[in-house]
Design a protein around this motif. Structure first.
Motif, PDB file in Angstrom:
ATOM      1  N   GLU A 239       1.052  -0.912   0.447  1.00  8.51           N
ATOM      2  CA  GLU A 239       0.213   0.314  -0.372  1.00  8.51           C
ATOM      3  C   GLU A 239       0.474   0.751  -0.052  1.00  8.51           C
ATOM      4  O   GLU A 239       1.705   1.337   0.688  1.00  8.51           O
ATOM      5  CB  GLU A 239      -0.185  -0.314   1.270  1.00  8.51           C
ATOM      6  N   MET A 240       0.360   1.884  -0.609  1.00  7.90           N
ATOM      7  CA  MET A 240       1.289   3.480  -0.487  1.00  7.90           C
ATOM      8  C   MET A 240       0.368   4.556  -0.850  1.00  7.90           C
ATOM      9  O   MET A 240      -0.557   4.792  -1.212  1.00  7.90           O
ATOM     10  CB  MET A 240       1.876   3.614  -2.145  1.00  7.90           C
ATOM     11  N   PRO A 241      -0.331   5.496   0.842  1.00  2.00           N
ATOM     12  CA  PRO A 241      -0.760   6.868   0.556  1.00  2.00           C
ATOM     13  C   PRO A 241      -0.641   7.531  -0.463  1.00  2.00           C
ATOM     14  O   PRO A 241       1.224   7.967  -1.186  1.00  2.00           O
ATOM     15  CB  PRO A 241      -0.582   7.444   2.418  1.00  2.00           C
ATOM     16  N   LEU A 242      -1.752   7.322  -1.639  1.00  2.00           N
ATOM     17  CA  LEU A 242      -1.881   9.036  -2.222  1.00  2.00           C
ATOM     18  C   LEU A 242      -1.607  10.396  -1.794  1.00  2.00           C
ATOM     19  O   LEU A 242      -1.567  11.330  -1.793  1.00  2.00           O
ATOM     20  CB  LEU A 242      -2.281   8.416  -3.418  1.00  2.00           C
ATOM     21  N   TYR A 243      -2.797  10.346  -1.208  1.00  2.00           N
ATOM     22  CA  TYR A 243      -3.838  11.475  -0.084  1.00  2.00           C
ATOM     23  C   TYR A 243      -4.314  11.495   1.219  1.00  2.00           C
ATOM     24  O   TYR A 243      -4.764  10.256   1.693  1.00  2.00           O
ATOM     25  CB  TYR A 243      -4.772  12.338  -0.867  1.00  2.00           C
ATOM     26  N   ALA A 244      -4.077  11.430   1.809  1.00  2.00           N
ATOM     27  CA  ALA A 244      -4.495  11.692   3.873  1.00  2.00           C
ATOM     28  C   ALA A 244      -4.472  12.935   4.021  1.00  2.00           C
ATOM     29  O   ALA A 244      -5.137  12.764   5.257  1.00  2.00           O
ATOM     30  CB  ALA A 244      -3.137  11.098   4.241  1.00  2.00           C
ATOM     31  N   GLY A 245      -5.491  13.694   3.716  1.00  2.00           N
ATOM     32  CA  GLY A 245      -6.478  14.759   3.336  1.00  2.00           C
ATOM     33  C   GLY A 245      -5.054  15.767   4.344  1.00  2.00           C
ATOM     34  O   GLY A 245      -5.586  16.933   5.379  1.00  2.00           O
ATOM     35  N   GLY A 246      -3.732  15.428   4.580  1.00  2.00           N
ATOM     36  CA  GLY A 246      -2.824  16.259   5.728  1.00  2.00           C
ATOM     37  C   GLY A 246      -2.375  15.743   6.478  1.00  2.00           C
ATOM     38  O   GLY A 246      -1.574  16.225   7.255  1.00  2.00           O
ATOM     39  N   ARG A 247      -3.153  14.769   7.306  1.00  2.00           N
ATOM     40  CA  ARG A 247      -3.012  14.170   8.235  1.00  2.00           C
ATOM     41  C   ARG A 247      -1.583  14.295   8.643  1.00  2.00           C
ATOM     42  O   ARG A 247      -0.751  14.040   9.544  1.00  2.00           O
ATOM     43  CB  ARG A 247      -3.779  12.326   8.616  1.00  2.00           C
ATOM     44  N   ILE A 248      -1.086  13.024   7.614  1.00  2.74           N
ATOM     45  CA  ILE A 248       0.979  13.200   7.986  1.00  2.74           C
ATOM     46  C   ILE A 248       1.074  13.960   8.324  1.00  2.74           C
ATOM     47  O   ILE A 248       2.760  14.163   9.049  1.00  2.74           O
ATOM     48  CB  ILE A 248       0.946  11.965   7.025  1.00  2.74           C
ATOM     49  N   ALA A 249       1.089  15.471   7.088  1.00  2.00           N
ATOM     50  CA  ALA A 249       2.144  16.021   7.384  1.00  2.00           C
ATOM     51  C   ALA A 249       1.890  17.381   8.401  1.00  2.00           C
ATOM     52  O   ALA A 249       2.270  17.521   9.207  1.00  2.00           O
ATOM     53  CB  ALA A 249       1.634  16.720   6.230  1.00  2.00           C
ATOM     54  N   ALA A 250       0.731  16.897   9.368  1.00  2.00           N
ATOM     55  CA  ALA A 250       0.335  17.419  10.227  1.00  2.00           C
ATOM     56  C   ALA A 250       0.937  16.691  11.710  1.00  2.00           C
ATOM     57  O   ALA A 250       1.482  17.099  12.767  1.00  2.00           O
ATOM     58  CB  ALA A 250      -1.209  17.810  10.777  1.00  2.00           C
ATOM     59  N   ALA A 251       0.843  15.568  10.870  1.00  2.00           N
ATOM     60  CA  ALA A 251       1.702  14.251  12.396  1.00  2.00           C
ATOM     61  C   ALA A 251       2.721  14.608  12.246  1.00  2.00           C
ATOM     62  O   ALA A 251       3.614  14.842  13.752  1.00  2.00           O
ATOM     63  CB  ALA A 251       1.200  13.029  12.244  1.00  2.00           C
ATOM     64  N   THR A 252       3.239  15.327  11.787  1.00  2.00           N
ATOM     65  CA  THR A 252       4.567  15.073  10.878  1.00  2.00           C
ATOM     66  C   THR A 252       5.658  17.098  11.721  1.00  2.00           C
ATOM     67  O   THR A 252       6.076  16.888  12.787  1.00  2.00           O
ATOM     68  CB  THR A 252       5.337  15.034   9.668  1.00  2.00           C
ATOM     69  N   ALA A 253       4.388  17.974  12.056  1.00  2.00           N
ATOM     70  CA  ALA A 253       4.628  18.507  12.168  1.00  2.00           C
ATOM     71  C   ALA A 253       4.848  18.761  13.600  1.00  2.00           C
ATOM     72  O   ALA A 253       5.312  19.554  14.160  1.00  2.00           O
ATOM     73  CB  ALA A 253       3.655  19.757  11.674  1.00  2.00           C
ATOM     74  N   GLN A 254       3.759  18.031  14.387  1.00  2.00           N
ATOM     75  CA  GLN A 254       4.014  17.760  15.953  1.00  2.00           C
ATOM     76  C   GLN A 254       4.373  17.112  16.475  1.00  2.00           C
ATOM     77  O   GLN A 254       5.390  17.789  17.142  1.00  2.00           O
ATOM     78  CB  GLN A 254       2.591  16.987  16.333  1.00  2.00           C
ATOM     79  N   ALA A 255       5.622  15.951  15.636  1.00  2.00           N
ATOM     80  CA  ALA A 255       6.277  15.082  16.230  1.00  2.00           C
ATOM     81  C   ALA A 255       7.453  15.803  16.163  1.00  2.00           C
ATOM     82  O   ALA A 255       8.483  16.086  16.992  1.00  2.00           O
ATOM     83  CB  ALA A 255       6.294  13.633  15.892  1.00  2.00           C
ATOM     84  N   ARG A 256       7.727  16.827  15.130  1.00  2.00           N
ATOM     85  CA  ARG A 256       8.948  17.432  14.984  1.00  2.00           C
ATOM     86  C   ARG A 256       8.799  19.299  15.946  1.00  2.00           C
ATOM     87  O   ARG A 256       9.772  19.330  16.951  1.00  2.00           O
ATOM     88  CB  ARG A 256       9.312  18.694  13.144  1.00  2.00           C
ATOM     89  N   GLY A 257       8.010  19.582  16.108  1.00  2.00           N
ATOM     90  CA  GLY A 257       7.947  20.438  17.565  1.00  2.00           C
ATOM     91  C   GLY A 257       8.140  19.222  18.735  1.00  2.00           C
ATOM     92  O   GLY A 257       8.545  20.332  19.678  1.00  2.00           O
ATOM     93  N   GLY A 258       7.695  18.237  19.199  1.00  2.00           N
ATOM     94  CA  GLY A 258       7.913  17.249  20.161  1.00  2.00           C
ATOM     95  C   GLY A 258       9.556  17.596  19.587  1.00  2.00           C
ATOM     96  O   GLY A 258      10.259  17.486  21.068  1.00  2.00           O
ATOM     97  N   THR A 259      10.361  16.970  19.401  1.00  2.00           N
ATOM     98  CA  THR A 259      11.704  17.125  19.223  1.00  2.00           C
ATOM     99  C   THR A 259      12.006  18.740  19.789  1.00  2.00           C
ATOM    100  O   THR A 259      12.948  18.375  19.951  1.00  2.00           O
ATOM    101  CB  THR A 259      11.903  16.004  17.582  1.00  2.00           C
ATOM    102  N   ASP A 260      11.263  19.795  19.000  1.00  2.00           N
ATOM    103  CA  ASP A 260      12.285  20.557  19.587  1.00  2.00           C
ATOM    104  C   ASP A 260      12.046  21.129  21.221  1.00  2.00           C
ATOM    105  O   ASP A 260      13.225  21.333  21.768  1.00  2.00           O
ATOM    106  CB  ASP A 260      11.618  21.814  18.571  1.00  2.00           C
ATOM    107  N   ILE A 261      11.132  20.036  21.592  1.00  7.71           N
ATOM    108  CA  ILE A 261      10.825  20.894  22.784  1.00  7.71           C
ATOM    109  C   ILE A 261      11.554  19.994  23.758  1.00  7.71           C
ATOM    110  O   ILE A 261      12.144  20.276  24.869  1.00  7.71           O
ATOM    111  CB  ILE A 261       8.859  20.845  23.372  1.00  7.71           C
ATOM    112  N   ALA A 262      11.668  18.757  23.221  1.00  9.74           N
ATOM    113  CA  ALA A 262      12.763  17.606  24.036  1.00  9.74           C
ATOM    114  C   ALA A 262      14.352  18.647  24.158  1.00  9.74           C
ATOM    115  O   ALA A 262      14.548  18.217  24.816  1.00  9.74           O
ATOM    116  CB  ALA A 262      12.588  16.599  23.227  1.00  9.74           C
ATOM    117  N   ARG A 263      14.758  18.684  22.630  1.00 14.32           N
ATOM    118  CA  ARG A 263      15.800  19.034  22.831  1.00 14.32           C
ATOM    119  C   ARG A 263      16.039  20.602  23.661  1.00 14.32           C
ATOM    120  O   ARG A 263      16.748  20.548  24.122  1.00 14.32           O
ATOM    121  CB  ARG A 263      15.934  19.362  21.518  1.00 14.32           C
TER     122      ARG A 263
END
Length: 421
Positions: free
Chosen positions: A98-122
């Motif tokens: 399976e290969m996601p083609l369009y997720a409605g922004g779910r993956i990008a939003a989750a990545t942004a949240q995780a990136r922000g969490g990484t910044d907070i932890a750093r």
């Protein structure tokens, strides 16, 4: 009396001279950083946050899944289609890509949240590092200060012991009254109490140093020059707002909250993905049954009505953005207050150091003069004791002011991001 003062002066010089291989502040800071549980925990949290970021990014990658089953049994179709009962070994294997083609922004939003969490932890790890450095400086300075105070009180006890002995001899010779002897003993007892207090502070400071660095404090080198600080309060506030880790954590939390809004909004949008499946089946429906299949295509999913679930998530995410923004404003206010306090504390400590040095020099000069006057009989022995006590108080005030100046400078450096790695 002169014979007592000269050995004490030599002793003071020996105590103040640093050892050839004395441990310095930089080594103490390094030991504290290597031994700090809070810093180790913060670094572990940073590693976990990076792993969550990798996991969020991986949601946009292809997925290959293989499923299979094998068993043993018996199929009896009751003679339907003339098929008789028989023992079978059902086997089923299916591979899906399976290969996601369009997720409605779910993956990008989750990545942004995780990136922000990484910044907070750093930033949390950086904040823990700075706090550990300031604690190391405070502990190191406290050990130096308490050792000097203890040594100075030890000198005072030695001097007052000799004065008490001389007062007793003079009383026996009829030169002074018994009240002078009693007051000399009282001064000696006061010096003993001061020495006991100084020794207790020194023991506590050394124990704190050992807990912080996991090493016993040996010979410690004198403190080096103060760390650089901003030239003005306005620049200190600007640097703190731009570089303080705690403030940056609050700012990163706002970015995470905004990404949470995008993630909530994406719940109402469709998802589309490409897939490819291959399957091999044997003995599934009747003995000898076999089937192989291959299919490719596009699969989508869209929840048209969720009963208000998506809207509720969006409202909750919007409220979290407001709360995060309020926490950021609160962090700004708290940071400004801490910077102002540290700046004023440093300015006050500098004035206290200058005044304490003048007081120490004046007290030392008064002590020398009083001793000379006492030797020729112009002043009583008690005057020397009182002047000696004032000299001790002046030296203690100077040591404490210098320690306050050092700690304030390092605290200001930590708040403004001036303490580099």
């Amino acid at each position: 009396m002169r014979r007592v003062i000269l050995p004490l002066t030599a002793l003071a010089c020996c105590l103040s001279a640093p050892a050839a291989r004395a441990q310095d502040l930089a080594a103490a800071i390094a030991d504290a950083l290597a031994n700090a549980p809070a810093l180790a925990e913060a670094k572990a949290g940073e590693a976990a946050a990076r792993a969550r970021l990798d996991q969020a990014r991986a949601e946009g990658n292809p997925l290959l899944r293989v499923e299979g089953s094998y068993g043993a049994g018996r199929i009896d179709n009751g003679g339907f289609f003339g098929i008789t009962a028989d023992n079978v070994s059902p086997l089923a294997v299916q591979a899906t890509a399976e290969m996601p083609l369009y997720a409605g922004g779910r993956i990008a939003a989750a990545t942004a949240q995780a990136r922000g969490g990484t910044d907070i932890a750093r930033l949390g790890a950086e904040q823990a590092r700075l706090q550990t450095i300031v604690r190391a400086v405070a502990t190191y300075s406290d050990v130096l200060t308490t050792r000097k105070l203890e040594a100075r009180f030890a000198q005072l006890v030695t001097a007052l012991t000799e004065m008490e002995r001389q007062a007793g001899l003079r009383f026996k010779a009829g030169e002074i009254a018994s009240s002078d002897v009693a007051q000399a003993r009282a001064r000696k007892a006061e010096a003993d109490a001061g020495f006991a207090q100084a020794a207790g502070r020194r023991i506590a400071a050394e124990a704190a140093y050992e807990r912080l660095t996991a090493k016993q404090p040996g010979d410690l080198a004198p403190l080096a020059d103060l760390p650089p600080v901003p030239p003005s309060l306005g620049e200190a506030l600007e640097q703190a707002r731009a570089a303080n880790p705690a403030r940056q954590q609050a700012e990163a939390a706002v970015a995470v909250a905004r990404a949470g809004v995008r993630a909530a909004q994406a719940e109402g949008l469709p998802t589309v993905g490409a897939f490819a499946e291959a399957a091999h089946v044997r003995d599934q429906f009747f003995p000898g049954y076999k089937a192989d299949s291959v299919s490719v295509g596009v699969r989508g999913r869209w929840t048209l009505f969720a009963g208000g679930r998506v809207a509720a998530k969006i409202r909750a995410a919007d409220a979290e953005v407001d709360a995060s923004a309020a926490r950021l404003r609160q962090a700004d206010q708290a940071l400004d207050g801490m910077v102002i306090d540290a700046w004023q504390g440093l300015a006050t400590a500098r004035q206290m150091v200058a005044a304490s040095r003048l007081r120490r020099d004046a007290a030392a000069e008064a002590l020398r003069g009083t001793r000379l006057e006492a030797q020729v009989g112009a002043k009583p022995t008690l005057a020397v004791l009182d002047t000696e006590r004032e000299n001790i108080e002046a030296e203690a005030a100077l040591l404490q002011a210098e320690a306050m100046q050092t700690l304030s400078a390092w605290q200001l450096g930590a708040l403004t991001g001036q303490l580099g790695r």
